[in-house]
Design a protein around this motif. Structure first.
Motif, PDB file in Angstrom:
ATOM      1  N   GLN A   1      44.267  56.378  23.277  1.00 21.32           N
ATOM      2  CA  GLN A   1      44.756  54.926  24.222  1.00 21.32           C
ATOM      3  C   GLN A   1      43.812  54.538  24.430  1.00 21.32           C
ATOM      4  O   GLN A   1      42.371  54.619  24.479  1.00 21.32           O
ATOM      5  CB  GLN A   1      45.937  55.589  25.230  1.00 21.32           C
ATOM      6  CG  GLN A   1      44.922  56.419  26.184  1.00 21.32           C
ATOM      7  CD  GLN A   1      45.214  57.452  27.072  1.00 21.32           C
ATOM      8  OE1 GLN A   1      45.715  58.536  27.220  1.00 21.32           O
ATOM      9  NE2 GLN A   1      45.160  56.839  28.180  1.00 21.32           N
ATOM     10  N   ALA A   2      43.638  53.540  25.816  1.00 15.79           N
ATOM     11  CA  ALA A   2      42.631  52.784  26.636  1.00 15.79           C
ATOM     12  C   ALA A   2      42.609  53.525  27.327  1.00 15.79           C
ATOM     13  O   ALA A   2      44.094  53.959  28.163  1.00 15.79           O
ATOM     14  CB  ALA A   2      42.967  51.513  27.144  1.00 15.79           C
ATOM     15  N   SER A   3      41.902  53.461  28.514  1.00 16.72           N
ATOM     16  CA  SER A   3      42.102  54.316  29.366  1.00 16.72           C
ATOM     17  C   SER A   3      42.072  53.447  30.318  1.00 16.72           C
ATOM     18  O   SER A   3      42.254  51.894  31.014  1.00 16.72           O
ATOM     19  CB  SER A   3      40.488  54.784  30.449  1.00 16.72           C
ATOM     20  OG  SER A   3      40.418  55.494  31.794  1.00 16.72           O
ATOM     21  N   PRO A   4      42.995  54.009  31.973  1.00 17.44           N
ATOM     22  CA  PRO A   4      43.701  53.818  32.841  1.00 17.44           C
ATOM     23  C   PRO A   4      42.019  53.481  34.421  1.00 17.44           C
ATOM     24  O   PRO A   4      42.282  52.854  35.175  1.00 17.44           O
ATOM     25  CB  PRO A   4      44.656  54.821  33.724  1.00 17.44           C
ATOM     26  CG  PRO A   4      44.288  55.695  32.926  1.00 17.44           C
ATOM     27  CD  PRO A   4      43.874  55.540  31.563  1.00 17.44           C
ATOM     28  N   ALA A   5      40.931  53.745  34.178  1.00 17.85           N
ATOM     29  CA  ALA A   5      40.226  54.422  35.127  1.00 17.85           C
ATOM     30  C   ALA A   5      39.623  52.388  34.415  1.00 17.85           C
ATOM     31  O   ALA A   5      38.976  51.837  35.659  1.00 17.85           O
ATOM     32  CB  ALA A   5      38.997  55.039  34.681  1.00 17.85           C
ATOM     33  N   SER A   6      40.041  51.500  33.888  1.00 16.66           N
ATOM     34  CA  SER A   6      39.530  50.070  33.534  1.00 16.66           C
ATOM     35  C   SER A   6      40.096  49.305  34.719  1.00 16.66           C
ATOM     36  O   SER A   6      39.771  48.140  35.415  1.00 16.66           O
ATOM     37  CB  SER A   6      39.911  49.564  32.943  1.00 16.66           C
ATOM     38  OG  SER A   6      41.198  50.007  32.425  1.00 16.66           O
ATOM     39  N   LEU A   7      41.287  49.833  35.402  1.00 17.38           N
ATOM     40  CA  LEU A   7      41.674  49.414  36.549  1.00 17.38           C
ATOM     41  C   LEU A   7      40.465  49.343  37.664  1.00 17.38           C
ATOM     42  O   LEU A   7      40.682  48.579  38.506  1.00 17.38           O
ATOM     43  CB  LEU A   7      42.575  50.017  37.228  1.00 17.38           C
ATOM     44  CG  LEU A   7      44.553  49.676  35.780  1.00 17.38           C
ATOM     45  CD1 LEU A   7      45.531  50.751  36.084  1.00 17.38           C
ATOM     46  CD2 LEU A   7      44.650  47.721  35.825  1.00 17.38           C
ATOM     47  N   HIS A   8      39.996  50.099  37.911  1.00 19.35           N
ATOM     48  CA  HIS A   8      39.231  50.675  39.181  1.00 19.35           C
ATOM     49  C   HIS A   8      37.773  50.787  38.342  1.00 19.35           C
ATOM     50  O   HIS A   8      36.616  50.288  39.560  1.00 19.35           O
ATOM     51  CB  HIS A   8      39.440  51.951  39.982  1.00 19.35           C
ATOM     52  CG  HIS A   8      41.081  51.638  40.465  1.00 19.35           C
ATOM     53  ND1 HIS A   8      41.815  52.511  39.643  1.00 19.35           N
ATOM     54  CD2 HIS A   8      41.040  51.362  41.404  1.00 19.35           C
ATOM     55  CE1 HIS A   8      42.926  52.715  40.251  1.00 19.35           C
ATOM     56  NE2 HIS A   8      42.748  51.657  41.482  1.00 19.35           N
ATOM     57  N   SER A   9      36.812  51.139  37.293  1.00 23.47           N
ATOM     58  CA  SER A   9      35.963  50.831  37.548  1.00 23.47           C
ATOM     59  C   SER A   9      35.365  49.861  35.953  1.00 23.47           C
ATOM     60  O   SER A   9      36.457  48.836  35.083  1.00 23.47           O
ATOM     61  CB  SER A   9      35.792  51.558  36.008  1.00 23.47           C
ATOM     62  OG  SER A   9      35.327  52.850  37.668  1.00 23.47           O
ATOM     63  N   LYS A  10      34.207  48.891  35.948  1.00 24.68           N
ATOM     64  CA  LYS A  10      33.820  47.864  35.298  1.00 24.68           C
ATOM     65  C   LYS A  10      33.703  48.730  33.561  1.00 24.68           C
ATOM     66  O   LYS A  10      32.922  49.550  34.296  1.00 24.68           O
ATOM     67  CB  LYS A  10      32.962  47.008  35.875  1.00 24.68           C
ATOM     68  CG  LYS A  10      33.514  45.720  37.048  1.00 24.68           C
ATOM     69  CD  LYS A  10      32.722  45.058  37.925  1.00 24.68           C
ATOM     70  CE  LYS A  10      33.301  44.731  38.534  1.00 24.68           C
ATOM     71  NZ  LYS A  10      32.482  43.318  39.467  1.00 24.68           N
ATOM     72  N   GLY A  11      33.519  47.681  33.085  1.00 23.88           N
ATOM     73  CA  GLY A  11      32.709  47.938  31.738  1.00 23.88           C
ATOM     74  C   GLY A  11      33.329  48.652  30.860  1.00 23.88           C
ATOM     75  O   GLY A  11      32.629  49.790  29.677  1.00 23.88           O
ATOM     76  N   LEU A  12      35.342  49.009  30.684  1.00 28.49           N
ATOM     77  CA  LEU A  12      35.337  49.477  30.052  1.00 28.49           C
ATOM     78  C   LEU A  12      37.245  48.898  29.788  1.00 28.49           C
ATOM     79  O   LEU A  12      36.941  47.227  30.116  1.00 28.49           O
ATOM     80  CB  LEU A  12      36.520  51.098  31.165  1.00 28.49           C
ATOM     81  CG  LEU A  12      35.725  52.191  31.376  1.00 28.49           C
ATOM     82  CD1 LEU A  12      36.748  53.030  32.310  1.00 28.49           C
ATOM     83  CD2 LEU A  12      34.983  52.842  29.879  1.00 28.49           C
ATOM     84  N   PRO A  13      36.768  49.190  28.318  1.00 28.93           N
ATOM     85  CA  PRO A  13      38.256  48.625  27.606  1.00 28.93           C
ATOM     86  C   PRO A  13      39.365  47.541  28.719  1.00 28.93           C
ATOM     87  O   PRO A  13      40.304  49.090  28.618  1.00 28.93           O
ATOM     88  CB  PRO A  13      39.080  48.577  26.174  1.00 28.93           C
ATOM     89  CG  PRO A  13      37.165  49.648  26.199  1.00 28.93           C
ATOM     90  CD  PRO A  13      36.919  50.233  27.669  1.00 28.93           C
ATOM     91  N   SER A  14      39.874  46.549  28.600  1.00 22.93           N
ATOM     92  CA  SER A  14      40.607  46.359  29.544  1.00 22.93           C
ATOM     93  C   SER A  14      42.752  46.771  29.564  1.00 22.93           C
ATOM     94  O   SER A  14      42.835  46.735  27.997  1.00 22.93           O
ATOM     95  CB  SER A  14      40.908  44.897  29.843  1.00 22.93           C
ATOM     96  OG  SER A  14      42.463  44.972  31.226  1.00 22.93           O
ATOM     97  N   ILE A  15      43.393  47.076  30.184  1.00 28.88           N
ATOM     98  CA  ILE A  15      44.595  47.544  30.327  1.00 28.88           C
ATOM     99  C   ILE A  15      45.827  46.475  30.598  1.00 28.88           C
ATOM    100  O   ILE A  15      46.758  46.930  30.182  1.00 28.88           O
ATOM    101  CB  ILE A  15      44.887  48.870  30.172  1.00 28.88           C
ATOM    102  CG1 ILE A  15      44.762  49.345  32.010  1.00 28.88           C
ATOM    103  CG2 ILE A  15      43.945  50.017  30.044  1.00 28.88           C
ATOM    104  CD1 ILE A  15      45.818  49.965  32.753  1.00 28.88           C
ATOM    105  N   LEU A  16      44.885  45.381  30.850  1.00 33.00           N
ATOM    106  CA  LEU A  16      46.070  44.710  31.387  1.00 33.00           C
ATOM    107  C   LEU A  16      46.746  43.832  29.988  1.00 33.00           C
ATOM    108  O   LEU A  16      46.566  42.987  28.976  1.00 33.00           O
ATOM    109  CB  LEU A  16      44.911  43.010  32.691  1.00 33.00           C
ATOM    110  CG  LEU A  16      44.749  44.376  33.946  1.00 33.00           C
ATOM    111  CD1 LEU A  16      44.151  43.093  34.412  1.00 33.00           C
ATOM    112  CD2 LEU A  16      46.297  45.238  34.642  1.00 33.00           C
ATOM    113  N   LEU A  17      47.813  43.413  30.030  1.00 32.61           N
ATOM    114  CA  LEU A  17      48.204  42.952  29.319  1.00 32.61           C
ATOM    115  C   LEU A  17      49.399  41.320  29.246  1.00 32.61           C
ATOM    116  O   LEU A  17      49.993  41.747  31.017  1.00 32.61           O
ATOM    117  CB  LEU A  17      49.686  43.757  28.688  1.00 32.61           C
ATOM    118  CG  LEU A  17      50.507  43.032  27.184  1.00 32.61           C
ATOM    119  CD1 LEU A  17      49.359  42.405  25.897  1.00 32.61           C
ATOM    120  CD2 LEU A  17      52.083  43.041  26.926  1.00 32.61           C
TER     121      LEU A  17
END
Length: 343
Positions: A310-326
């Motif tokens: 999966q991608a990480s939901p941490a991207s909702l609050h932290s920069k530098g991770l693959p986004s999970i927004l569709l």
């Protein structure tokens, strides 16, 4: 190859996908749950290599997400909230103050299920329409998850989704693997290899801190293979914080497709995983309580290992991770392939 459909009651169905070599995958229409995967060991003995219940009704209240599709968002969302374009969305707090595996999410719903056969596989296509506002998430979401069993002892899972409004989305499957077969042993002596140089640090609530840690010279370096027990018995603070073991997100190296390999020396079984997801959560069932009646045995710690691509939901609050927004008019198109072999 063939498909057997068992009508368990008015609503519940099991789809049994069989290839020409005896491999079987049993899938429920509730939650798209994988109940069983039956594959041979090095002696040719066919056994179940996943955790699940014999009594299908147990899945109604299963707290461990055995074999299920997880969505809209797999993993923990910090503070049970997120923002999109300045608008805040509040979610159910079902894991302390956080939101885990989307609350009463996709693992709790009945999916429309359509069996099919192709020239090289048998499968079932699962469909679900998640309405705007369901579990607090924005946008009407159409989701298809397809399971296909092929003759080379592969299970292919394809995820396809579209939305009419920007929404967080990262789907996974929460199967607990145990390659010993029929729960003969724990996974403590399974060997795992993951192409990853970095993993996400966790705090005491198992929420990523936003800090990416180097795996080198730590119990989190799986680049050449590592026995899981090394992390379970480790003095590392990151192993201890999850209850002695692993429950961490590993980012795949950018120039590598997500390649994972799991081996059990005694049975000779090998599981290879390939995916186009950016990483994987590896969970060693550190919090699996004892005494639950499962197919083939009784539950206990370290009885299975989850590899949640999966991608990480941490991207909702932290920069530098693959986004999970569709976004609207985008297509979510992900695949994970599980290949079973013997040494």
């Amino acid at each position: 190859m063939n498909i057997e459909i068992k009508q368990l009651d008015e609503k519940w169905k099991t789809f049994i996908l069989r290839n020409d070599h005896g491999m079987e995958v049993h899938i429920l229409n509730l939650g798209g749950i994988i109940q069983k995967i039956i594959v041979p060991n090095k002696h040719g003995d066919f056994e179940n290599v996943v955790l699940g219940y014999d009594n299908y009704q147990e899945y109604r209240t299963d707290p461990y997400f055995f074999g299920a599709i997880i969505g809209r968002v797999a993993g923990r969302i910090e503070g049970a909230s997120f923002e999109i374009n300045g608008k805040k969305y509040e979610l159910e707090r079902n894991d302390a103050t956080n939101h885990l595996h989307s609350g009463e999410g996709f693992h709790r719903v009945f999916w429309d299920a359509e069996p099919f056969e192709t020239s090289n596989g048998v499968g079932v296509k699962l469909s679900y329409f998640s309405k705007d506002g369901e579990n607090g998430y924005p946008g009407n979401l159409k989701v298809n998850v397809t399971y296909v069993v092929k003759n080379d002892n592969q299970l292919v899972i394809d995820y396809l989704a579209t939305t009419d409004e920007t929404t967080p989305l990262t789907l996974t499957n929460h199967t607990y693997f145990n390659l010993s077969g029929n729960l003969k042993d724990t996974i403590e002596h399974h060997s795992v290899r993951i192409n990853s140089n970095n993993y996400l640090e966790l705090n005491n609530e198992l929420i990523p801190t936003g800090k990416m840690l180097d795996t080198k010279n730590t119990p989190f370096d799986f680049s050449r293979g590592r026995i899981l027990n090394e992390g379970i018995t480790s003095d590392s603070e990151q192993n201890k914080v999850v209850g002695n073991g692993y429950d961490h997100y590993f980012l795949f190296d950018k120039n590598e497709k997500g390649n994972i390999e799991v081996k059990d020396e005694v049975s000779g079984r090998v599981l290879k995983i390939q995916t186009n997801q950016p990483g994987v959560v590896m969970y060693t069932s550190n919090n699996l309580e004892e005494g639950c009646e499962l197919s083939g045995g009784v539950s206990k710690k370290y009885l299975g290992v989850c590899l949640e691509t999966q991608a990480s939901p941490a991207s909702l609050h932290s920069k530098g991770l693959p986004s999970i927004l569709l976004n609207k008019d985008e297509v979510y198109n992900k695949q994970t392939v599980f290949t079973f072999q013997v040494n």
